[in-house]
Enzyme design. Structure first.
Site, mmCIF file in Angstrom:
data_model
loop_
_atom_site.group_PDB
_atom_site.id
_atom_site.type_symbol
_atom_site.label_atom_id
_atom_site.label_comp_id
_atom_site.label_asym_id
_atom_site.label_seq_id
_atom_site.Cartn_x
_atom_site.Cartn_y
_atom_site.Cartn_z
ATOM 1 N N SER A 15 0.837 -1.190 0.000
ATOM 2 C CA SER A 15 0.000 0.000 0.000
ATOM 3 C C SER A 15 0.881 1.253 0.000
ATOM 4 O O SER A 15 1.697 1.439 -0.898
ATOM 5 C CB SER A 15 -0.955 -0.041 1.194
ATOM 6 O OG SER A 15 -1.881 1.017 1.153
ATOM 7 N N HIS A 47 -8.219 1.078 -0.931
ATOM 8 C CA HIS A 47 -8.049 0.132 -2.042
ATOM 9 C C HIS A 47 -9.393 -0.421 -2.525
ATOM 10 O O HIS A 47 -9.515 -1.598 -2.849
ATOM 11 C CB HIS A 47 -7.079 -0.989 -1.651
ATOM 12 C CG HIS A 47 -5.742 -0.468 -1.235
ATOM 13 N ND1 HIS A 47 -4.898 0.157 -2.125
ATOM 14 C CD2 HIS A 47 -5.142 -0.404 -0.023
ATOM 15 C CE1 HIS A 47 -3.818 0.562 -1.463
ATOM 16 N NE2 HIS A 47 -3.946 0.231 -0.199
#
Length: 315
Positions: free
Chosen positions: A85, A188
């Site tokens: 991430s 996400h």
């Protein structure tokens, strides 16, 4: 074959930066990164409480700064780099795609934009531990959730609205345990689309370089060498699932023998241990948590750097 990895949001803990700042050179560097980010990172990394550093606007710049500090002090070459991430921004600096200063501007804007997007609708994330993979994915889809993080066998993270997550908790996948994560939004997933638009607009003006070290992308585990492609994927990843499972597959394909995790370390090395043990592969890991481990970490890197720059990597 050495791979250096950088953790994502949720890895931070109160005071984790304190031992690093005992070095005046590190403290000065953090002051510089703070000036670029517009945040007092030394304060947030030493004196701020858990609730404060959970704030996306603070957590993301703090994590990237910590990784940059440790990487600078480590000064090691790797066969490949990857980040989970927001850790991809740290990894992009390690690959030579962007500078530390560009990284701090990007992560500041990323954190701000993701926090703004998360404020539109109450959302969150839930880790699903164990259970049959197909059954877990089916249960996530049945509630309209996104499998936002696929971290390998036995760990998938679902993202969506609080109502969807509540319904998911009432109907968990068979044989799985659920754990709510301390994050402020459905990262996400499609809920982050506005953040992608904002960061993409800024990223178009960022000068990039080809990756000196192969960069393994979260999107599909691909090894990326083109700097613009790497940055575009990092930006798009804000609203796309993190396929860390595919990153681990690529590491295995590259012949990884050692994985070193930058601070705040522990999450990714834990995942790697389970993954490679399940594949009956011998891969050594080191979670670099504090500066007292730097000598050990440098020796670890030297042991595993024999194939620091492989000639052939998956396309």
């Amino acid at each position: 074959m050495l791979v250096i990895v950088a953790p994502g949001q949720g890895a931070q803990t109160p005071g984790f930066l304190s031992p690093w700042l005992e070095d005046p050179a590190v403290a000065a560097y953090v002051d510089w990164l703070s000036a670029v980010a517009g945040l007092d990172l030394a304060h947030y990394g030493t004196a701020a409480d858990e609730d404060t550093i959970r704030d996306t606007k603070i957590a993301q710049p703090l994590l990237v700064a910590a990784g940059l500090v440790a990487a600078q002090r480590l000064a090691a070459s790797a066969g490949a780099v990857a980040g989970h991430s927001v850790g991809e921004i740290t990894a992009a600096v390690g690959a030579g795609v962007i500078t530390a200063e560009q990284a701090m501007v990007l992560v500041r804007e990323r954190g701000n934009a993701m926090a703004d997007a998360a404020a539109v609708t109450p959302t969150g994330m839930t880790a699903v531990l164990g259970g049959d993979r197909d059954g877990v994915l089916a249960a996530i889809a049945a509630q309209g959730l996104t499998a936002a993080n696929d971290n390998g066998p036995g760990q998938i993270v679902a993202a969506g609205t609080t109502e969807q997550l509540a319904a998911f908790a009432d109907n968990p996948p068979q044989g799985a345990r659920l754990r709510s994560l301390s994050v402020a939004g459905a990262f996400h997933s499609s809920h982050m689309a506005p953040a992608v638009d904002h960061v993409a607009g800024l990223a178009r003006s960022v000068s990039v370089h080809g990756a000196r070290t192969p960069f393994i992308t979260n999107s599909d585990g691909t090894v990326v060498r083109d700097g613009r492609d790497a940055l575009d994927r990092i930006v798009g990843q804000i609203a796309r699932p993190v396929r860390w499972d595919l990153c681990l597959e690529t590491m295995a394909d590259l012949g990884v023998t050692g994985i070193l995790e930058l601070p705040p370390a522990g999450t990714l090395t834990g995942i790697a241990k389970r993954y490679f043990r399940g594949r009956d592969l011998s891969v050594e890991t080191l979670a670099l948590a504090g500066p007292e481990q730097l000598d050990e970490a440098r020796a670890f890197c030297e042991r595993h750097a024999a194939a620091a720059h492989p000639e052939v990597v998956p396309a």
